[in-house]
Design a protein around this motif. Sequence first.
Motif, mmCIF file in Angstrom:
data_model
loop_
_atom_site.group_PDB
_atom_site.id
_atom_site.type_symbol
_atom_site.label_atom_id
_atom_site.label_comp_id
_atom_site.label_asym_id
_atom_site.label_seq_id
_atom_site.Cartn_x
_atom_site.Cartn_y
_atom_site.Cartn_z
ATOM 1 N N GLU A 50 -30.935 47.171 -12.914
ATOM 2 C CA GLU A 50 -31.463 47.909 -12.395
ATOM 3 C C GLU A 50 -32.664 47.174 -12.234
ATOM 4 O O GLU A 50 -32.904 47.463 -13.023
ATOM 5 N N VAL A 51 -33.582 47.330 -10.323
ATOM 6 C CA VAL A 51 -34.043 47.146 -10.567
ATOM 7 C C VAL A 51 -35.491 48.345 -10.484
ATOM 8 O O VAL A 51 -34.596 48.875 -9.813
ATOM 9 N N GLU A 52 -36.324 47.951 -11.465
ATOM 10 C CA GLU A 52 -37.510 48.647 -11.289
ATOM 11 C C GLU A 52 -38.543 49.210 -10.408
ATOM 12 O O GLU A 52 -38.686 47.810 -10.159
ATOM 13 N N PRO A 53 -38.593 50.287 -9.323
ATOM 14 C CA PRO A 53 -38.797 50.534 -8.340
ATOM 15 C C PRO A 53 -40.569 50.045 -8.616
ATOM 16 O O PRO A 53 -40.958 50.443 -9.418
ATOM 17 N N VAL A 54 -41.187 49.507 -7.911
ATOM 18 C CA VAL A 54 -42.611 48.926 -8.051
ATOM 19 C C VAL A 54 -43.182 49.504 -6.952
ATOM 20 O O VAL A 54 -42.980 50.123 -5.548
ATOM 21 N N SER A 55 -44.141 50.715 -7.376
ATOM 22 C CA SER A 55 -45.119 51.628 -6.437
ATOM 23 C C SER A 55 -45.988 51.056 -5.538
ATOM 24 O O SER A 55 -46.185 50.284 -5.969
ATOM 25 N N GLU A 56 -45.562 51.504 -4.346
ATOM 26 C CA GLU A 56 -46.838 51.076 -3.679
ATOM 27 C C GLU A 56 -48.418 51.752 -3.559
ATOM 28 O O GLU A 56 -50.153 50.906 -3.857
ATOM 29 N N SER A 57 -48.169 53.190 -4.631
ATOM 30 C CA SER A 57 -49.601 53.414 -4.720
ATOM 31 C C SER A 57 -49.865 53.238 -5.968
ATOM 32 O O SER A 57 -51.143 53.254 -6.177
ATOM 33 N N ARG A 58 -49.572 52.308 -6.321
ATOM 34 C CA ARG A 58 -50.645 51.414 -7.676
ATOM 35 C C ARG A 58 -50.987 49.945 -7.375
ATOM 36 O O ARG A 58 -50.174 49.004 -7.248
ATOM 37 N N LEU A 59 -52.217 49.838 -8.018
ATOM 38 C CA LEU A 59 -52.562 48.232 -7.592
ATOM 39 C C LEU A 59 -51.485 46.944 -8.868
ATOM 40 O O LEU A 59 -52.055 47.591 -9.952
ATOM 41 N N PRO A 60 -50.857 46.574 -8.402
ATOM 42 C CA PRO A 60 -50.093 45.450 -9.722
ATOM 43 C C PRO A 60 -51.578 44.916 -10.189
ATOM 44 O O PRO A 60 -52.403 44.671 -10.359
ATOM 45 N N LEU A 61 -50.805 44.939 -11.778
ATOM 46 C CA LEU A 61 -52.003 44.354 -12.658
ATOM 47 C C LEU A 61 -52.705 42.907 -12.434
ATOM 48 O O LEU A 61 -53.818 42.463 -12.404
ATOM 49 N N MET A 62 -52.294 42.194 -11.734
ATOM 50 C CA MET A 62 -51.988 40.764 -11.610
ATOM 51 C C MET A 62 -53.260 40.562 -10.590
ATOM 52 O O MET A 62 -53.780 39.955 -10.282
ATOM 53 N N ARG A 63 -53.114 41.954 -8.840
ATOM 54 C CA ARG A 63 -54.154 42.125 -8.403
ATOM 55 C C ARG A 63 -55.278 42.554 -8.556
ATOM 56 O O ARG A 63 -56.488 42.166 -8.036
ATOM 57 N N LEU A 64 -55.507 43.152 -9.890
ATOM 58 C CA LEU A 64 -56.885 43.596 -10.388
ATOM 59 C C LEU A 64 -57.316 42.467 -11.140
ATOM 60 O O LEU A 64 -58.589 42.389 -11.135
ATOM 61 N N ARG A 65 -56.047 41.743 -11.591
ATOM 62 C CA ARG A 65 -57.080 40.659 -12.773
ATOM 63 C C ARG A 65 -57.587 39.812 -11.373
ATOM 64 O O ARG A 65 -58.860 38.919 -11.510
ATOM 65 N N GLU A 66 -57.137 39.573 -10.232
ATOM 66 C CA GLU A 66 -57.544 38.548 -9.281
ATOM 67 C C GLU A 66 -59.028 38.714 -8.550
ATOM 68 O O GLU A 66 -59.956 38.440 -8.598
ATOM 69 N N ARG A 67 -58.917 39.930 -8.155
ATOM 70 C CA ARG A 67 -59.679 41.087 -7.914
ATOM 71 C C ARG A 67 -61.283 40.547 -8.681
ATOM 72 O O ARG A 67 -63.205 40.251 -8.410
ATOM 73 N N LEU A 68 -61.279 40.744 -10.030
ATOM 74 C CA LEU A 68 -62.437 40.294 -10.946
ATOM 75 C C LEU A 68 -62.450 38.966 -10.974
ATOM 76 O O LEU A 68 -63.875 39.039 -11.147
ATOM 77 N N VAL A 69 -61.558 38.640 -11.312
ATOM 78 C CA VAL A 69 -62.243 37.148 -11.093
ATOM 79 C C VAL A 69 -63.188 36.427 -9.691
ATOM 80 O O VAL A 69 -63.997 35.732 -10.186
ATOM 81 N N ALA A 70 -62.206 37.070 -8.608
ATOM 82 C CA ALA A 70 -62.763 36.797 -7.613
ATOM 83 C C ALA A 70 -65.030 37.503 -7.310
ATOM 84 O O ALA A 70 -65.748 36.659 -7.109
ATOM 85 N N ARG A 71 -64.851 38.146 -8.308
ATOM 86 C CA ARG A 71 -66.371 39.048 -8.597
ATOM 87 C C ARG A 71 -67.190 37.411 -9.701
ATOM 88 O O ARG A 71 -68.692 38.677 -9.420
ATOM 89 N N GLY A 72 -66.310 37.140 -10.028
ATOM 90 C CA GLY A 72 -66.809 36.368 -10.841
ATOM 91 C C GLY A 72 -66.956 36.516 -12.892
ATOM 92 O O GLY A 72 -67.605 35.900 -13.514
ATOM 93 N N TYR A 73 -65.220 37.442 -12.464
ATOM 94 C CA TYR A 73 -66.017 37.868 -14.260
ATOM 95 C C TYR A 73 -64.575 36.949 -14.933
ATOM 96 O O TYR A 73 -63.459 36.053 -14.181
ATOM 97 N N SER A 74 -64.589 36.954 -16.087
ATOM 98 C CA SER A 74 -63.443 35.728 -16.665
ATOM 99 C C SER A 74 -62.653 37.437 -17.784
ATOM 100 O O SER A 74 -63.341 37.773 -18.798
ATOM 101 N N GLU A 75 -61.757 36.454 -18.088
ATOM 102 C CA GLU A 75 -60.421 37.763 -18.595
ATOM 103 C C GLU A 75 -60.610 37.581 -20.564
ATOM 104 O O GLU A 75 -60.667 36.482 -20.529
ATOM 105 N N ALA A 76 -60.249 38.465 -21.305
ATOM 106 C CA ALA A 76 -61.306 38.040 -22.297
ATOM 107 C C ALA A 76 -59.638 39.275 -23.128
ATOM 108 O O ALA A 76 -59.408 40.361 -22.718
ATOM 109 N N ILE A 77 -59.186 38.472 -24.581
ATOM 110 C CA ILE A 77 -58.499 39.793 -24.905
ATOM 111 C C ILE A 77 -59.108 39.279 -26.654
ATOM 112 O O ILE A 77 -58.666 38.392 -27.111
ATOM 113 N N THR A 78 -58.511 40.822 -27.634
ATOM 114 C CA THR A 78 -59.921 41.019 -27.999
ATOM 115 C C THR A 78 -58.756 41.899 -29.246
ATOM 116 O O THR A 78 -57.832 42.134 -28.584
#
Length: 788
Positions: A484-512
């Motif tokens: 069963e393929v779980e549907p992807v909601s178009e009303s929610r921004l994918p996390l990878m896209r959110l990461r890409e936007r932040l990186v494009a604005r000069g941020y680096s991801e951290a994991i603490t």
Amino acid sequence: MKFSENWLRDLVDIPATRDELTHRLTMCGLEVESVEALGADLAGVLIGEIVEAEPHPNADRLRVCKVDAGQAGLLNIVCGAPNARVGLKAPVAVVGASLPGGFQIKAAKLRGVESFGMLCSGKELGVDSDASGLLELPADAPTGQSYADWLGLPDAIIELGLTPNRSDCLGLRGLAMEVAAEYGSATRLAEIVPVAVGHDQQLEIRLTPAAGCPRYCGRVINGLNPAAATPSWMVERLRRSGLRPISALVDVTNYVMLELGQPLHAFDADCIKGAIQVRRAQAGESCTLLDGREATLDPEFLVIADDGGAVALAGVMGGFHTRVTDSTARVFLESAHFAPDAISGRARRLGMHTDASHRFERGVDPELPRQALERATALLLQIAGGSAGPVTEAVLASELPQRQAVTLRHQRLTRVLGIEVPASAVQTILVALGMQVSKVDGGWSVLPPSWRFDIAIEEDLIEEVARIHGYDQIPTVAPRGELEVEPVSESRLPLMRLRERLVARGYSEAITFAFLSQPQLQRWGMSEGAITLANPLSADLAVMRTSLLPGLIEALVRNQNRQQGRVRLFELGRQYRAGADGKPVETELLSLVISGEARPEQWAEPARAVDFYDLKADVEALMAEPGTWQAGGPDCLHPGRRAQLLVDGQVAGFIGALHPELARQLDVDSEVLVAELSLDSVRARLMPQARELSRFPSVRRDLALVLPEAVAFDALQQTVTRAAGSLLRELCLFDVYRGTGIEKGCKSFAIGLIFQDDSRTLGDADVDRLVAAIIEQSAAELGAQVRS
């Protein structure tokens, strides 16, 4: 666990080579971590005795030895070992012998003296790591016999990486039974029979209910010879199992532990005062352990005590004051069953790890103490003489582990394994593993043996059948079924896209870390609702985080301390708080921290430090529909430079500058701006709404309104939109003016208004009416005036 391959083969018939055996052990779940071959190339190495030892005429550190190696005459050998002396028996490699590593022994002259062979150290023979001198052999070693034959070589040291559930294989007997089940072969286990009682002396044993010791056996043995030497066969088995021989009394207890898996301890009976008591330690009670350290205990610890106090730490280590010494001739031999819960973690709290605690923490057969006591007694009497007293046994039967029968269904076995294992083969496997098996409708009722603590449910039995039948006998089949393929909601921004936007604005991801210390949370003022761990890794990681910011600020400081002036970090993670019902509540957050210059070093504009509005712009750029802002935020932020983000009237996050006092405590030497937002509010995005393009032209009107300084453009935008209704297609701010012609405390917003209708062309009267409504409503709600 280390053991000698030859020792295992003495206990069970193994129709396999060494490589086949190690592969089979690994495939049945007893992973072989290493194999060290011993004595494979010792042809020509004999047992020799030094009968003469004279100084070398031309070298101070050499000696010229006459060695009896059982040959026609004495061998003249030049030796530099410091322990070379008359009467010493040691391995001697005669001319023509080959040592490990391909070293050939030849006749040679050393400083003008001929040498016909070499006296050897343990390292040169590959049987020990000691190279400080000759390998000293017992005085009863037969002169002239092959050293390899006398020592039981060749052999191999096999080390297993046992999982915690297989404590039954921490003894050679349990391992032999496992191998016998694997190969369907017979075992040759030592028969354990009670020794003859030579006297009636015994010590009273008192067990404390619910303390964690349901069975305790002991006996007094008198008249031991403290100078008795441990037999060479036992010494070698101990060495090859990773234990150092100490004395006959200690070596026997260690040997039985390796053989049966039951730890034992020998007390000097003359040092025990009164009865043996097994109880919980008293708060602040101390006990000096065998290694000399003073352990301060609490009621979590189980101790062996006498009338004078604690004499041993149960299941971990014996006491210093009741230890056996070179003069001990009367011992009290202990063999007990300690519950894993009573021992687990106690050694670690004291910074220790012992062979006994390693076994008791995982579970030892509760039926084994008496057998191990009889086996150790027989070996002691054989080696050191003496006479044994009666066995004293104290039992709390209701606290002993109770075995429960488990049902195994043949149909379930076939379904899980994917193959049909014959019913007769299943029963043979289970019986070979020491289980009591009876047929029931559709399968078997299986009662696990007392040494298998890990058999509790049907899947455990299925695993046992799979192990012994052979994992390599189970075919590899790709899984089948409807996915069963779980549907992807178009009303929610994918996390990878959110990461890409932040990186494009000069941020680096951290994991603490998701864990913090309680003082750290209190410093941030975020300890409310914090969840404390029951068994933390350390005091610095004792509480689940209620915010991602403490960890991000630590990462920022770490980067600044490494000459990184401009730092922009983000983290996607969870916060953990106790809910109203006391249950943990997890919330996904996005946290940002920035410090340093607003732009990377460049030439196009002057350098400036980041400010509140830089971070606000980054937050608004992430959101599909900007929320509204209001003053406020947590106390960790500067009281005059913080704001809360509202989405649909609910607080969705905050931004602001770090409070100066908190920054000082955290060793932050530059201004830091932070934001923490609900991930749901950031990921929400507007769905595009398709509509027909109007066939009629649009009309633009520009309007300049003077408003009080405190009125934000967002408020004006909402008022204008309500007043104009659906005919307003676009509103833009193209100028903000303060100065000549504008009253002090006011400002001018110049806005462009674009109107359009889908059904007709708007006339001037229509547009004038709309503009008038906008002016009227802006004046009423905001105090706006048209700039003349």
